[in-house]
Design a protein around this motif. Structure first.
Motif, PDB file in Angstrom:
ATOM      1  N   LYS A   7     -10.050   7.563   0.734  1.00  0.00           N
ATOM      2  CA  LYS A   7      -8.751   7.217   1.772  1.00  0.00           C
ATOM      3  C   LYS A   7      -8.328   5.925   2.652  1.00  0.00           C
ATOM      4  N   VAL A   8      -7.506   5.400   2.933  1.00  0.00           N
ATOM      5  CA  VAL A   8      -6.467   3.865   3.089  1.00  0.00           C
ATOM      6  C   VAL A   8      -6.252   4.240   4.374  1.00  0.00           C
ATOM      7  N   ALA A   9      -6.396   3.306   5.678  1.00  0.00           N
ATOM      8  CA  ALA A   9      -6.059   2.605   6.606  1.00  0.00           C
ATOM      9  C   ALA A   9      -4.450   2.530   6.259  1.00  0.00           C
ATOM     10  N   VAL A  10      -3.587   3.484   7.086  1.00  0.00           N
ATOM     11  CA  VAL A  10      -2.209   3.026   7.375  1.00  0.00           C
ATOM     12  C   VAL A  10      -1.988   2.748   8.316  1.00  0.00           C
ATOM     13  N   PRO A  11      -1.024   1.762   8.753  1.00  0.00           N
ATOM     14  CA  PRO A  11      -0.551   1.315   9.401  1.00  0.00           C
ATOM     15  C   PRO A  11       0.296   2.375  10.008  1.00  0.00           C
ATOM     16  N   ASP A  12       0.017   2.360  11.958  1.00  0.00           N
ATOM     17  CA  ASP A  12       0.940   2.951  12.709  1.00  0.00           C
ATOM     18  C   ASP A  12       2.329   2.958  13.282  1.00  0.00           C
ATOM     19  N   ALA A  13       3.181   4.338  12.143  1.00  0.00           N
ATOM     20  CA  ALA A  13       4.590   4.730  12.354  1.00  0.00           C
ATOM     21  C   ALA A  13       5.752   2.815  13.662  1.00  0.00           C
ATOM     22  N   LYS A  14       5.246   4.031  14.944  1.00  0.00           N
ATOM     23  CA  LYS A  14       5.403   2.985  16.218  1.00  0.00           C
ATOM     24  C   LYS A  14       5.227   1.487  15.671  1.00  0.00           C
ATOM     25  N   TRP A  37       6.380  11.049  16.200  1.00  0.00           N
ATOM     26  CA  TRP A  37       5.476  10.227  15.694  1.00  0.00           C
ATOM     27  C   TRP A  37       4.585  10.741  14.777  1.00  0.00           C
ATOM     28  N   GLY A  38       4.002  12.197  15.099  1.00  0.00           N
ATOM     29  CA  GLY A  38       3.257  12.769  14.079  1.00  0.00           C
ATOM     30  C   GLY A  38       3.837  13.114  12.938  1.00  0.00           C
ATOM     31  N   LEU A  39       5.168  13.975  12.720  1.00  0.00           N
ATOM     32  CA  LEU A  39       5.686  13.573  11.541  1.00  0.00           C
ATOM     33  C   LEU A  39       5.640  12.703  10.550  1.00  0.00           C
ATOM     34  N   ILE A  40       6.362  11.704  11.205  1.00  0.00           N
ATOM     35  CA  ILE A  40       6.251  10.174  10.440  1.00  0.00           C
ATOM     36  C   ILE A  40       5.069   9.775  10.342  1.00  0.00           C
ATOM     37  N   ASN A  41       3.834  10.120  10.906  1.00  0.00           N
ATOM     38  CA  ASN A  41       2.775   9.561  10.262  1.00  0.00           C
ATOM     39  C   ASN A  41       2.127   9.960   9.085  1.00  0.00           C
ATOM     40  N   GLU A  42       1.978  11.208   9.337  1.00  0.00           N
ATOM     41  CA  GLU A  42       1.627  12.524   8.114  1.00  0.00           C
ATOM     42  C   GLU A  42       2.595  11.759   6.311  1.00  0.00           C
ATOM     43  N   LEU A  43       3.945  11.887   7.001  1.00  0.00           N
ATOM     44  CA  LEU A  43       4.798  11.148   5.513  1.00  0.00           C
ATOM     45  C   LEU A  43       3.693  10.257   5.251  1.00  0.00           C
ATOM     46  N   ARG A  44       3.920   8.887   6.410  1.00  0.00           N
ATOM     47  CA  ARG A  44       3.119   8.395   5.581  1.00  0.00           C
ATOM     48  C   ARG A  44       1.958   8.513   5.013  1.00  0.00           C
ATOM     49  N   ARG A  53       0.887  10.637   3.678  1.00  0.00           N
ATOM     50  CA  ARG A  53       0.923  11.210   2.197  1.00  0.00           C
ATOM     51  C   ARG A  53       0.851  10.034   0.916  1.00  0.00           C
ATOM     52  N   ALA A  54       2.042   9.227   1.715  1.00  0.00           N
ATOM     53  CA  ALA A  54       3.124   7.567   1.354  1.00  0.00           C
ATOM     54  C   ALA A  54       0.955   6.957   0.831  1.00  0.00           C
ATOM     55  N   PHE A  55       0.715   6.695   1.961  1.00  0.00           N
ATOM     56  CA  PHE A  55      -0.440   6.166   1.574  1.00  0.00           C
ATOM     57  C   PHE A  55      -1.301   5.831   0.060  1.00  0.00           C
ATOM     58  N   GLY A  56      -1.258   7.736  -0.111  1.00  0.00           N
ATOM     59  CA  GLY A  56      -1.834   7.908  -1.167  1.00  0.00           C
ATOM     60  C   GLY A  56      -3.320   8.741  -0.428  1.00  0.00           C
ATOM     61  N   ASN A  57      -3.547   9.378   0.835  1.00  0.00           N
ATOM     62  CA  ASN A  57      -4.220   9.703   1.567  1.00  0.00           C
ATOM     63  C   ASN A  57      -4.107  11.393   1.147  1.00  0.00           C
ATOM     64  N   GLY A  72       0.839  -0.953  -0.246  1.00  0.00           N
ATOM     65  CA  GLY A  72       0.271   0.456  -0.136  1.00  0.00           C
ATOM     66  C   GLY A  72       0.601   1.122  -0.107  1.00  0.00           C
ATOM     67  N   ASP A  73       2.063   1.212  -0.248  1.00  0.00           N
ATOM     68  CA  ASP A  73       2.973   2.108   0.472  1.00  0.00           C
ATOM     69  C   ASP A  73       3.466   2.575  -1.598  1.00  0.00           C
TER      70      ASP A  73
END
Length: 643
Positions: free
Chosen positions: A530-537, A480-487, A489-493, A336-337
């Motif tokens: 939008k799709v579900a994105v796995p939590d980074a941590k 962790w919020g900054l990483i999840n924000e990038l993710r 976008r990465a998953f197309g949301n 999904g990435d």
């Protein structure tokens, strides 16, 4: 070193016209061979600006148009790719270039020498310009201060590349060149090296505005200076551990200033950053934008001369094999990435049994007899980039006149045969995107506009996350919020809000040129919801356990995200190194593997054979032997003394 003349060749950094972002209407675009005499450079604002553009000229590849006096024709690709990406092993090469995959580079390496010369050529221009600027009396104060900020930012840019690549280097200051100072000792320690860079960037950030002077994109800005300043603080923290707390907190301050005050925001579609219409988009902080406008077939043009498409394109489609991507990198993405498919194209990979057969001319040769079970199954055969470059509508591999793939094609296997050696059958579409490396392109139309990024907003976001983790602990919610924000976008949301229509203008021009169908949608599928994105941590806690990384979870998260975000961008190795992650990365993402590296054994085997042991000392690459010969005050880095 090059002699630094007081006459500057002035070249346009950009000439992108209507193909660039519609938000950016003015560009640093001047006649390419305008000459300004040194004694006239500071007579008025206009001439001073032209002189500064002579410094920006050194950001571009140069093609020895002055009869060989300039340094090289590949700056912006080979020296930067080889030092900024290849040591991570996520990008790969054949021939002598593969020395950069095994820490086998030497002081005689041509790319190290070319990069060194080019950077010092740029520094010499900065120093001469700053010397004249100090004495200038006829300039408008605001123009003078802005030009000083730009020149300091550019000097820091070239020193940053040198310091990240070689560690300590000779430090030429305002007014100094290798003509005035033919012999110069290196900085006595890392602190002196980075303090000089930091001072330039701190001053530049005070003198510059968020918007470029005269609205001309291509000029240094406050955002550019602050992004490199934060990077410099982090590098000093890495090189001088006793300063770590102070430097990282300073970096946090400047990164937050960029996020809170700057004009930057993420491009909704990750892939579109490398489209012609994506140049200087809101995510871009500093880039090398290569485009010769409408000069099709103008091989003498510097941006055509570098011919990125042939350096990095699929070898069976006419590429030269300077860069391949590894299967270890390809397999690091979660399902999904979308960054993987946005960054590469693969061959039509299968596994085959080989035996005697007839080639296309009826001669006996070895070839594929039948398909056999693939034990690895890491290739996504449903991906839009499987055996296909979607931007060029071009199949990858060798095809017969009837349109069927030749049984001798190299790319339908894990490793193709490139320059007589096996190389992964994956190619970057960040750089090989807008012009074919095959067909009539050899004789017509080498137009390949592309953005090579030095700093994007994600650089700032991941650097800030790292600084927060280091200073405030692994559970820092902001990081962790900054990483999840990038993710996200990465998953197309962010794609449902993406207007792709203006991005198709150039692709449809290419399609017309090659007789392909017109685009009505973006070349890669876009999310409509939008799709579900796995939590980074959670995800990286699991990955750390699975792979056995020794780094803390936050460091795994930050740097594995860098691998996914910055593949084929020159920041990857420096960012992973200053984070202290390189050894862990090489050890666990590229475990020792003595599998034979000959072509026959690698055809059905995806992984990279590694036999060397990573040595952190070697990441201070050797001072070029040419420099040691002509500069007797310069000494060699410790890892290469006596070699």
């Amino acid at each position: 070193m090059e002699k630094m003349n007081k006459i500057f060749i002035v070249a346009g950094l950009l000439s992108l016209g209507a193909l660039t972002s519609c938000n950016n209407e003015k560009f640093l675009d001047v006649p390419q061979y305008t000459l300004v005499a040194g004694d006239a450079m500071f007579e008025n604002d206009e001439n001073a600006k032209k002189g500064m553009t002579g410094i920006y000229d050194m950001m571009l590849p140069n093609n020895n148009e002055d009869g060989g006096q300039n340094t090289d024709g590949e700056w912006g690709l080979k020296p930067n790719l080889f030092t900024g990406c290849h040591p991570t092993m996520d990008t790969q090469a054949t021939g002598w270039d593969k020395d950069f995959l095994t820490q086998s580079w030497t002081a005689d390496n041509a790319e190290l020498n070319k990069g060194w010369n080019h950077a010092y050529h740029g520094l010499s221009r900065c120093n001469t310009f700053l010397e004249g600027l100090e004495k200038a009396e006829n300039l408008t104060p605001s123009v003078k201060s802005t030009l000083e900020g730009e020149a300091r930012a550019c000097r820091a840019f070239f020193y940053t590349w040198l310091a990240q690549t070689f560690g300590r280097v000779p430090m030429l200051r305002t007014g100094e060149t290798y003509t005035t100072n033919p012999e110069k000792e290196r900085a006595k320690d890392y602190a002196e090296m980075w303090d000089f860079i930091i001072e330039d960037l701190e001053n530049a950030a005070k003198l510059l505005d968020w918007k470029p002077m005269d609205g001309q994109y291509g000029r240094a800005t406050k955002g550019m200076a602050l992004a490199f300043l934060g990077d410099a603080y982090m590098w000093k923290a890495y090189r001088c551990p006793e300063t770590k707390s102070e430097m990282l907190n300073k970096a946090i301050t400047v990164y937050r200033q960029i996020l809170n005050e700057g004009p930057y925001k993420l491009n909704p579609c990750f892939a579109a950053n490398w489209d012609p219409a994506g140049a200087w988009n809101p995510e871009c902080i500093w880039a090398e934008v290569l485009d010769q406008g409408d000069d099709w077939n103008q091989y003498q043009n510097r941006t055509a001369f570098m011919m990125l498409k042939w350096f990095v394109g699929c070898t069976e489609n006419g590429g030269w094999g300077t860069e391949f991507l590894s299967w270890e990198w390809y397999s690091c993405y979660e399902k999904g990435d979308k960054r993987r498919d946005a960054s590469c194209a693969t061959g039509l990979v299968k596994c085959w049994e080989y035996g005697e057969m007839l080639d296309d001319d009826g001669n006996k040769t070895e070839g594929r007899i039948k398909e056999i079970e693939d034990p690895w199954k890491i290739v996504d055969t449903t991906a839009p980039n499987y055996g296909y470059n979607p931007y060029l509508q071009e199949k990858l591999g060798k095809y017969n006149p009837d349109g069927k793939m030749s049984p001798l094609a190299q790319s339908p296997q894990y490793h193709c045969l490139a320059n007589g050696e096996p190389a992964p059958s994956i190619w970057t579409t960040k750089l090989w995107r807008t012009a074919r490396a095959s067909g009539n392109s050899w004789g017509y139309g080498p137009w390949a506009p592309i953005s090579i990024y030095w700093k994007r907003l994600p650089n700032v976001m991941l650097d800030l996350a790292e600084c927060l983790f280091e200073t405030q602990g692994e559970d820092n919610a902001e990081a962790w919020g900054l990483i999840n924000e990038l993710r996200d976008r990465a998953f197309g949301n962010l794609e449902p809000d993406f207007d792709f229509t203006r991005y198709l203008v150039h692709y449809n021009e290419i399609a017309t040129n090659y007789g392909e169908k017109q685009f009505t949608t973006y070349p890669l599928p876009l999310n409509t919801g939008k799709v579900a994105v796995p939590d980074a941590k959670e995800y990286y806690t699991s990955l750390k356990a699975k792979k056995g990384f020794t780094s803390p979870v936050w460091k795994v998260a930050v740097n594995e995200e860098r691998r996914k975000e910055f593949n084929s961008e020159w920041c990857l190795r420096p960012d992973m190194q200053k984070s202290g992650y390189m050894a862990d990365h090489i050890e666990h993402n590229y475990p020792i593997d003595n599998h034979a590296s000959d072509y026959k054994s690698m055809r059905n085997y995806p992984w990279t054979p590694r036999t060397f042991t990573y040595d952190e000392r070697k990441m201070d690459m050797p001072i070029p032997s040419d420099e040691l010969l002509r500069n007797k005050l310069c000494d060699q880095n410790d890892a290469y003394v006596g070699k």
